[in-house]
Design a protein around this motif. Structure first.
Motif, PDB file in Angstrom:
ATOM      1  N   CYS A 554      16.650   3.783 -21.731  1.00  0.00           N
ATOM      2  CA  CYS A 554      16.273   5.144 -22.145  1.00  0.00           C
ATOM      3  C   CYS A 554      15.920   5.172 -23.626  1.00  0.00           C
ATOM      4  CB  CYS A 554      17.400   6.129 -21.855  1.00  0.00           C
ATOM      5  SG  CYS A 554      17.637   6.368 -20.091  1.00  0.00           S
ATOM      6  N   GLU A 555      16.727   4.442 -24.434  1.00  0.00           N
ATOM      7  CA  GLU A 555      16.447   4.429 -25.882  1.00  0.00           C
ATOM      8  C   GLU A 555      15.076   3.837 -26.152  1.00  0.00           C
ATOM      9  OE1 GLU A 555      20.987   4.172 -27.557  1.00  0.00           O
ATOM     10  OE2 GLU A 555      19.690   2.391 -27.705  1.00  0.00           O
ATOM     11  N   GLU A 556      14.818   2.692 -25.505  1.00  0.00           N
ATOM     12  CA  GLU A 556      13.529   2.022 -25.732  1.00  0.00           C
ATOM     13  C   GLU A 556      12.355   2.923 -25.385  1.00  0.00           C
ATOM     14  OE1 GLU A 556      14.985  -2.512 -24.740  1.00  0.00           O
ATOM     15  OE2 GLU A 556      13.623  -1.489 -23.353  1.00  0.00           O
ATOM     16  N   ARG A 557      12.555   3.718 -24.362  1.00  0.00           N
ATOM     17  CA  ARG A 557      11.444   4.572 -23.906  1.00  0.00           C
ATOM     18  C   ARG A 557      11.542   5.984 -24.438  1.00  0.00           C
ATOM     19  NH1 ARG A 557      12.177   0.602 -20.970  1.00  0.00           N
ATOM     20  NH2 ARG A 557      10.434  -0.434 -19.889  1.00  0.00           N
ATOM     21  N   ASP A 558      12.491   6.206 -25.324  1.00  0.00           N
ATOM     22  CA  ASP A 558      12.694   7.540 -25.870  1.00  0.00           C
ATOM     23  C   ASP A 558      12.893   8.572 -24.764  1.00  0.00           C
ATOM     24  OD1 ASP A 558      12.950   9.502 -27.763  1.00  0.00           O
ATOM     25  OD2 ASP A 558      10.797   9.897 -27.866  1.00  0.00           O
ATOM     26  N   ASP A 582       7.926  20.180 -20.579  1.00  0.00           N
ATOM     27  CA  ASP A 582       6.576  19.597 -20.533  1.00  0.00           C
ATOM     28  C   ASP A 582       6.337  18.660 -21.710  1.00  0.00           C
ATOM     29  OD1 ASP A 582       6.037  21.216 -22.626  1.00  0.00           O
ATOM     30  OD2 ASP A 582       4.750  22.616 -21.536  1.00  0.00           O
ATOM     31  N   GLY A 583       7.392  18.365 -22.439  1.00  0.00           N
ATOM     32  CA  GLY A 583       7.295  17.337 -23.475  1.00  0.00           C
ATOM     33  C   GLY A 583       6.475  17.750 -24.684  1.00  0.00           C
ATOM     34  N   GLY A 584       6.283  19.043 -24.868  1.00  0.00           N
ATOM     35  CA  GLY A 584       5.423  19.480 -25.973  1.00  0.00           C
ATOM     36  C   GLY A 584       6.178  19.908 -27.213  1.00  0.00           C
ATOM     37  N   THR A 585       7.419  20.373 -27.078  1.00  0.00           N
ATOM     38  CA  THR A 585       8.117  20.888 -28.263  1.00  0.00           C
ATOM     39  C   THR A 585       9.443  20.164 -28.497  1.00  0.00           C
ATOM     40  OG1 THR A 585       8.867  22.634 -26.786  1.00  0.00           O
ATOM     41  CG2 THR A 585       7.171  23.236 -28.366  1.00  0.00           C
ATOM     42  N   GLU A 586       9.923  20.306 -29.710  1.00  0.00           N
ATOM     43  CA  GLU A 586      11.066  19.541 -30.196  1.00  0.00           C
ATOM     44  C   GLU A 586      12.313  19.699 -29.321  1.00  0.00           C
ATOM     45  OE1 GLU A 586      12.812  16.891 -31.879  1.00  0.00           O
ATOM     46  OE2 GLU A 586      11.110  17.387 -33.164  1.00  0.00           O
ATOM     47  N   LYS A 589      13.785  18.673 -23.234  1.00  0.00           N
ATOM     48  CA  LYS A 589      14.354  17.410 -22.759  1.00  0.00           C
ATOM     49  C   LYS A 589      13.271  16.339 -22.750  1.00  0.00           C
ATOM     50  CE  LYS A 589      18.461  18.978 -21.678  1.00  0.00           C
ATOM     51  NZ  LYS A 589      19.517  18.631 -22.642  1.00  0.00           N
ATOM     52  N   ARG A 590      13.705  15.125 -23.120  1.00  0.00           N
ATOM     53  CA  ARG A 590      12.735  14.013 -23.151  1.00  0.00           C
ATOM     54  C   ARG A 590      12.740  13.347 -21.777  1.00  0.00           C
ATOM     55  NH1 ARG A 590      15.423  10.657 -26.912  1.00  0.00           N
ATOM     56  NH2 ARG A 590      17.190  12.002 -26.482  1.00  0.00           N
ATOM     57  N   VAL A 591      11.810  13.710 -20.963  1.00  0.00           N
ATOM     58  CA  VAL A 591      11.828  13.236 -19.583  1.00  0.00           C
ATOM     59  C   VAL A 591      10.618  12.388 -19.220  1.00  0.00           C
ATOM     60  CG1 VAL A 591      13.346  14.981 -18.589  1.00  0.00           C
ATOM     61  CG2 VAL A 591      10.926  15.495 -18.913  1.00  0.00           C
ATOM     62  N   LYS A 592       9.680  12.284 -20.169  1.00  0.00           N
ATOM     63  CA  LYS A 592       8.557  11.378 -19.937  1.00  0.00           C
ATOM     64  C   LYS A 592       8.648  10.299 -20.994  1.00  0.00           C
ATOM     65  CE  LYS A 592       5.707  15.013 -18.022  1.00  0.00           C
ATOM     66  NZ  LYS A 592       4.555  15.899 -18.205  1.00  0.00           N
ATOM     67  N   PRO A 593       8.363   9.065 -20.646  1.00  0.00           N
ATOM     68  CA  PRO A 593       8.555   7.979 -21.603  1.00  0.00           C
ATOM     69  C   PRO A 593       7.786   8.225 -22.904  1.00  0.00           C
ATOM     70  CG  PRO A 593       7.985   7.135 -19.443  1.00  0.00           C
ATOM     71  CD  PRO A 593       7.838   8.608 -19.370  1.00  0.00           C
ATOM     72  N   TYR A 594       8.394   7.725 -23.996  1.00  0.00           N
ATOM     73  CA  TYR A 594       7.785   7.772 -25.334  1.00  0.00           C
ATOM     74  C   TYR A 594       7.456   9.198 -25.745  1.00  0.00           C
ATOM     75  CZ  TYR A 594       7.460   3.041 -23.712  1.00  0.00           C
ATOM     76  OH  TYR A 594       7.775   1.836 -23.164  1.00  0.00           O
ATOM     77  N   PHE A 595       8.463  10.051 -25.576  1.00  0.00           N
ATOM     78  CA  PHE A 595       8.318  11.474 -25.824  1.00  0.00           C
ATOM     79  C   PHE A 595       7.867  11.747 -27.271  1.00  0.00           C
ATOM     80  CE2 PHE A 595      10.424  15.328 -27.397  1.00  0.00           C
ATOM     81  CZ  PHE A 595       9.982  16.274 -26.506  1.00  0.00           C
ATOM     82  N   ARG A 596       8.580  11.074 -28.252  1.00  0.00           N
ATOM     83  CA  ARG A 596       8.244  11.376 -29.656  1.00  0.00           C
ATOM     84  C   ARG A 596       6.835  10.951 -29.975  1.00  0.00           C
ATOM     85  NH1 ARG A 596      13.562   9.926 -30.949  1.00  0.00           N
ATOM     86  NH2 ARG A 596      14.699  11.873 -31.030  1.00  0.00           N
ATOM     87  N   GLU A 597       6.499   9.750 -29.507  1.00  0.00           N
ATOM     88  CA  GLU A 597       5.144   9.254 -29.774  1.00  0.00           C
ATOM     89  C   GLU A 597       4.111  10.167 -29.149  1.00  0.00           C
ATOM     90  OE1 GLU A 597       4.900   5.069 -28.738  1.00  0.00           O
ATOM     91  OE2 GLU A 597       6.867   4.892 -29.699  1.00  0.00           O
ATOM     92  N   ARG A 598       4.435  10.601 -27.938  1.00  0.00           N
ATOM     93  CA  ARG A 598       3.515  11.525 -27.266  1.00  0.00           C
ATOM     94  C   ARG A 598       3.320  12.778 -28.103  1.00  0.00           C
ATOM     95  NH1 ARG A 598       3.184  11.928 -21.516  1.00  0.00           N
ATOM     96  NH2 ARG A 598       3.743   9.952 -20.625  1.00  0.00           N
TER      97      ARG A 598
END
Ligand SMILES: Nc1nc2c(ncn2[C@@H]2O[C@H](COP(=O)(O)OP(=O)(O)OP(=O)(O)O)[C@@H](O)[C@H]2O)c(=O)[nH]1
Ligand SMILES: [Mg+2]
Length: 677
Positions: A554-558, A582-586, A589-598
């Motif tokens: 999970c850490e590796e994939r954020d 939907d991974g758009g705001t801070e 929940k981070r549920v799609k890989p590489y959330f921050r990078e996304r």
């Protein structure tokens, strides 16, 4: 090419019964001497039967019986010569039976007086292909037209699937079909005049006048007092309208309605058994993907008025229009569904079938339904959501024939459950109950509920596919549990979230879960849940407890760290948040890989877009400015300037552009500055 149906009608019977006279009278409408055998007569489509072109064939008793390529038979006997009636059974009927050709028995020469009727009922009961009995007279033209029209109509509009002549009642399948159609035109227990007119206009393109409706009511009430209540048709009254048309031999009316609603004939290979009505489901149900269509849910909601007391639904009433019971009670209902072991759901649901509370609410601790589930893992003691086995239906045994009343919400939840395991079959079932189906795929909106797929690889208690409906605030949450080893885990497009549940933290099990996670499309939401029952020594240690590989993954994939049942709070709330992120705001929940990078990529993209827009505006602005300045120098008007000023003010470039707008070089450097601003 027209779409007329060509049919061949054969007139058969002993010598001198009046066969040729019948044909001649029908064609010429005059009774006159006839040749021994009429030539084949072609009858063009008529007003009464616009879609049939018939050939009428006469016979002579000396002919071998020409029964091949015949669509229907008029079998004539002379009402005043018993021997001609006896020939029917001795000679003709057994031969026709072999070919199972629809036949009308015709008693001729009634103008000579009526004789006590022979034992017709016996014949009707014995020979199922005999569709009607008509008494006629060629001499007085009595019922001659009706005889021939019926002989053609029984091909297009057969009687036996709708009505039993031996009992004078509608067949059970036609009752179901007409009751189903009744539901399409009413939202309560009674059918209003407006509803009746909608029905009439839908199939026959012309409304009924108020007087017609009142007249119709009088006629059916005469037949059966229960037909009208509070000035509106009851379902019995609606059935009686059809019966009235059928008894009067106007079979076109019920058949037009039935065909429009998807009914056809299931031809029975056994000639002694009548063909049956069969409902075909719309093809586009197969194209429907995702959640249950809103229309289907709305239809189910309406059942509390149509088949209930406004609050609750009487399940017996709901299913009276289908031959089977509830979806999950039908044998083989879950076969071919994406759930390979859906039978468990079927059994759990039907064993408690709709007797009381159906879904255990998330906040109440539940009594385990099966011995295994007593020890089964759970996310949180306060929720039944992931409590294996006990999540389905609870209830008491009911006596045969007892009303089965359910709350409307529970009733809908049961269907959502069934849909989550066998979507197509559930939709087909709701269609059979009276939902009109999807008009256009895409036009229909989906109902709003959240679907969560739980993949698990553990122990016997988790081997079964099962679904639960739970409620979170205003949402219905459907959780379907599937073993991740199962070959058929459903289409992930159907779900808002995939949850990997780790119960037994063995390395092999964990590696399987991670592999499953890696194989999910990057746009699919996923999260991990570590189930702790509190007895595990060594503690979860955050999300550890043998799950370090998952934490690292999970850490590796954020991705969000695994939810630990013993430590965290409301699992349903947590899962709903994951399912709707939907991974758009801070804060999400981070549920799609590489959330921050996304998110950063998204931000960069937005900035780039903003920058480009500004660049375009600035270039346009300076172009206009140069143009205006040039015009001014050349004596132009000031209207252009004010527009330009407004534009520059908007992008904050007023001073720069005023100061140096005469050269192209300055304009491009100003644009770059603006973009970096
Ligand atoms: N009263 C009366 N006589 C009829 C009627 N129909 C036919 N007949 C008479 O019955 C006799 C036989 O009529 P057909 O039409 O030739 O009978 P069919 O069955 O064609 O006889 P075959 O061709 O010899 O088998 C004739 O004399 C007709 O005039 C009727 O409706 N009423
Ligand atoms: Mg003849």
């Amino acid at each position: 090419m027209d779409d007329c149906r060509e049919i061949r009608v054969l007139v058969l019977g002993d010598e001198g019964v009046g066969k040729s006279s019948l044909i001649s009278t029908y064609v010429s409408q005059i009774f006159s001497p006839v040749p021994a055998k009429m030539i084949p007569i072609l009858v063009p489509p008529s007003h009464a039967l616009p879609s049939v072109r018939a050939t009428i064939l006469d016979t002579s008793p000396s002919d071998p019986l020409p029964l091949q390529n015949v669509d229907s038979i008029i079998l004539v006997y002379d009402l005043h010569r018993l021997s001609t009636f006896e020939s029917l059974e001795r000679h003709y009927l057994p031969l026709i039976e072999e070919l199972n050709i629809p036949t009308i028995l015709c008693a001729s020469k009634v103008d000579k007086g009526t004789n006590p009727p022979p034992k017709l009922l016996n014949l009707l009961a014995k020979y199922k292909f005999v569709a009607a009995c008509i008494s006629v007279s060629s001499k007085t033209l009595l019922q001659v037209n009706e005889l021939f029209l019926t002989s053609m109509a029984i091909i297009l509009y057969p009687l036996p699937p709708l009505f039993s002549l031996s009992t004078s009642t509608l067949t059970p399948l036609s009752i179901s079909a007409f009751l189903r159609i009744y539901r399409m035109y009413t939202t309560t227990k009674l059918l209003s005049d407006t509803g009746l007119n909608e029905f009439q206009t839908h199939y026959f393109s012309a409304p009924l006048l108020s007087d017609d409706i009142q007249g119709l009511k009088k006629i059916v009430v005469k037949e059966d007092q229960r037909s009208v209540e509070d000035g509106r048709f009851t379902s019995i009254g609606f059935l009686n309208i059809f019966k009235m048309f059928i008894v009067r031999n106007q079979l076109e009316m019920p058949w037009v309605v039935l065909k429009e609603e998807g009914y056809t004939l299931k031809v029975n290979p056994d000639p002694t058994v009548d063909d049956e009505l069969m409902l075909n489901h719309p093809e586009n149900l197969k194209e429907w993907k995702g959640r249950m269509p809103k229309g289907a849910e709305e239809f189910l909601k309406g059942m509390k008025e149509v088949c209930g007391d406004g609050e609750r639904v009487d399940v017996y009433k709901v299913v009276e229009v289908i031959s089977g019971g509830l979806p999950w009670e039908e044998d083989g209902f879950f076969e071919d569904s994406w759930s390979s072991v859906g039978g468990e759901l079927a059994r759990s649901v039907s064993s408690n079938a709709l007797t009381g509370s159906i879904i255990v609410p998330p906040q109440s601790p539940t009594k385990p339904a099966t011995p295994q589930s007593a020890n089964s893992p759970r996310l949180d003691d306060s929720t039944a959501l992931l409590d294996s086995g006990s999540i389905l239906l609870e209830g008491e045994e009911v006596e045969e024939g007892e009303e089965r009343m359910m709350s409307s919400d529970d009733f809908i939840d049961a269907y959502i459950l069934s849909y989550s395991v066998a979507p197509l079959k559930t939709l087909q079932h709701i269609h059979a109950l009276g939902w009109r189906g999807l008009k256009e795929v895409g036009e229909e909106k989906e109902s709003e509920y959240i679907r969560i797929r739980v993949l698990t690889g553990d122990s016997a208690t988790w081997e079964k596919v099962m679904s639960v409906v739970s409620r979170y605030q205003k949402s219905r949450v459907v959780v379907t549990t599937v073993p991740w080893g199962s070959s058929n885990k459903g289409d992930d497009d159907d779900f808002d979230l995939t949850v990997f549940v780790i119960v037994d933290a063995k390395p092999a099990v964990i590696e399987e879960a991670l592999e499953c996670c890696r194989s999910l499309g990057e746009d699919r939401r996923r999260c991990f849940v570590r189930l702790e029952d509190g007895s595990v020594e060594g503690g979860a240690g955050g999300a550890g407890g043998g799950c370090e590989a998952v934490v690292k993954h999970c850490e590796e994939r954020d991705l969000e760290a695994p939810f630990v049942s013993r430590e965290e709070g409301d699992a349903v709330a947590w899962l709903v948040k994951c399912a709707t992120s939907d991974g758009g705001t801070e804060g999400e929940k981070r549920v799609k890989p590489y959330f921050r990078e996304r998110r950063q990529a998204l931000k960069r993209k937005k900035m780039m877009k903003g920058g480009l827009a500004v660049l375009v505006l600035v270039v346009v602005g300076f172009g206009v400015s140069t143009f205006v300045n040039t015009r001014e120098r050349n004596g132009g008007k000031g209207g252009g300037r004010s527009f330009l000023d407004g534009l520059k003010d908007t992008i904050g470039l007023s001073s720069r552009s005023r100061n140096g707008s005469s050269s192209g070089g300055t304009s491009s450097s100003a644009a770059l500055t603006a973009a970096s601003d």
